[in-house]
Design a protein around this motif. Structure first.
Motif, PDB file in Angstrom:
ATOM      1  N   ALA A 210      58.777 -22.158  82.723  1.00 17.12           N
ATOM      2  CA  ALA A 210      58.222 -23.129  83.596  1.00 17.12           C
ATOM      3  C   ALA A 210      57.868 -22.315  85.041  1.00 17.12           C
ATOM      4  O   ALA A 210      56.788 -22.561  85.669  1.00 17.12           O
ATOM      5  CB  ALA A 210      59.399 -24.126  83.945  1.00 17.12           C
ATOM      6  N   ALA A 211      58.500 -21.433  85.261  1.00 13.46           N
ATOM      7  CA  ALA A 211      58.068 -20.600  86.587  1.00 13.46           C
ATOM      8  C   ALA A 211      56.643 -19.699  86.485  1.00 13.46           C
ATOM      9  O   ALA A 211      56.060 -19.543  87.128  1.00 13.46           O
ATOM     10  CB  ALA A 211      59.322 -19.724  86.619  1.00 13.46           C
ATOM     11  N   ARG A 214      53.886 -22.059  86.122  1.00 17.43           N
ATOM     12  CA  ARG A 214      53.621 -22.310  87.487  1.00 17.43           C
ATOM     13  C   ARG A 214      52.802 -21.281  88.352  1.00 17.43           C
ATOM     14  O   ARG A 214      51.691 -21.624  88.931  1.00 17.43           O
ATOM     15  CB  ARG A 214      54.723 -22.899  88.394  1.00 17.43           C
ATOM     16  N   ALA A 217      49.268 -21.003  87.163  1.00 17.24           N
ATOM     17  CA  ALA A 217      48.161 -21.915  87.701  1.00 17.24           C
ATOM     18  C   ALA A 217      48.083 -21.713  89.070  1.00 17.24           C
ATOM     19  O   ALA A 217      46.814 -21.764  89.558  1.00 17.24           O
ATOM     20  CB  ALA A 217      48.969 -23.291  87.279  1.00 17.24           C
ATOM     21  N   GLU A 218      49.000 -21.300  89.854  1.00 10.37           N
ATOM     22  CA  GLU A 218      48.907 -20.886  91.269  1.00 10.37           C
ATOM     23  C   GLU A 218      48.004 -19.659  91.590  1.00 10.37           C
ATOM     24  O   GLU A 218      47.216 -19.461  92.359  1.00 10.37           O
ATOM     25  CB  GLU A 218      50.324 -20.751  92.022  1.00 10.37           C
ATOM     26  N   TYR A 275      56.105 -12.891  88.836  1.00 12.58           N
ATOM     27  CA  TYR A 275      57.160 -13.504  88.529  1.00 12.58           C
ATOM     28  C   TYR A 275      58.388 -12.624  89.353  1.00 12.58           C
ATOM     29  O   TYR A 275      59.240 -13.277  90.043  1.00 12.58           O
ATOM     30  CB  TYR A 275      57.595 -13.444  86.942  1.00 12.58           C
TER      31      TYR A 275
END
Length: 284
Positions: A210-211, A214, A217-218, A275
């Motif tokens: 999930a991280a 995200r 996408a950012e 990440y």
């Protein structure tokens, strides 16, 4: 000697005991989470705590502690064991009761256990620079893989199949499509698109997944959440996996076939960098 946590007590590991009637032991009737520790801080703790509650709810299992208490226990174990880099393992079972397939009475106290594992060099793992090799195996697990249960026999068998084949891990395949790795979510990159299986009962809803999605996408990276085949994987420009303990790990070979250039790709390397950077900033 490590200090571990068992049912409200902090104990030396050689004094920790669980009943032989514990349903985690007899039925794999339990759930778990693994939270990474970097620089003495917990990575993605809120996500792991939320997923734990979901797993417990799906199994109609009581939570022995609140999220706030769970965070305090994690921090206390990290401090007592002077853990700088490594993992905190958490397991909750339905508790100890006489052996019966039916769930015990609701007043049966759940069992909760936590322990730490030191993993020096976790963030700077050599494998991240060279990439890992995977093989494909049939997915023969039960159907509710979205619940993070302790029944990990087949994933363990898959790891051994990979080792016997001279590989590092295995990707599981069901109905012609890749589900996930034995202990991680699987991805391929084709062109400028990151492809990973959509969420459902067939895969674990990875916290790192999930991280990473995200953050992708950012960073204006294109993401497709859909099934993909082994043929697509072998024709990909890159491949990688994500998990709480490996973060973003490049895959350079699948079933003996070189992926892309045979070296870790730019997308995986960039996602790992992002990440680790962002997760450390948000660590608790």
């Amino acid at each position: 000697m490590r200090t571990v946590y068992v049912n409200g007590e902090y104990l030396p590991e050689d004094q920790a005991k669980i009943s032989v009637f514990d349903r985690g032991f007899l039925f794999a009737d339990g759930v778990y989470e693994v939270t990474s520790v970097l620089d003495g801080k917990l990575i993605d703790f809120a996500g792991h705590a939320a997923r734990l509650q979901r797993s417990l709810s799906e199994l109609e299992m009581a939570s022995p502690v609140t999220s706030e208490e769970l965070l305090a226990i994690h921090k206390e174990l990290v401090a007592r064991n002077e853990l700088t880099e490594g993992l905190v393992y958490l397991q909750v079972t339905r508790g100890a009761a006489d052996r019966d397939f039916l769930y015990p009475d609701e007043d049966t106290a759940p069992t909760i256990v936590l322990f730490t594992q030191a993993k020096p060099g976790l963030a700077d793992a050599p494998a991240a620079k060279r990439g890992i090799k995977v093989i494909s195996i049939p997915d023969r697990r039960w159907g509710r893989r979205d619940i993070k249960t302790v029944q990990l026999l087949y994933p363990s068998m898959g790891k051994m199949m990979a080792k016997a084949a001279g590989a590092d891990d295995a990707w599981m395949v069901e109905d012609g499509a890749v589900t996930e790795g034995t202990s991680n979510n699987a991805y391929i990159v084709k062109g400028n698109t990151i492809i990973t299986r959509h969420l459902g009962e067939e895969i674990l809803h990875g916290i790192t997944r999930a991280a990473v999605l995200r953050m992708a996408a950012e960073s204006q990276m294109k993401v497709e959440e859909r099934s993909f085949t082994m043929e697509e994987a072998m024709d990909a420009d890159e491949a990688f996996v994500t998990s709480a303990s490996t973060f973003v790990m490049p895959v350079v070979e699948i079933d003996g076939a070189q992926i892309g250039t045979g070296a870790p790709g730019k997308v995986a390397a960039r996602l790992r960098e992002i990440y680790l950077d962002e997760s450390l900033k948000a660590a608790v």
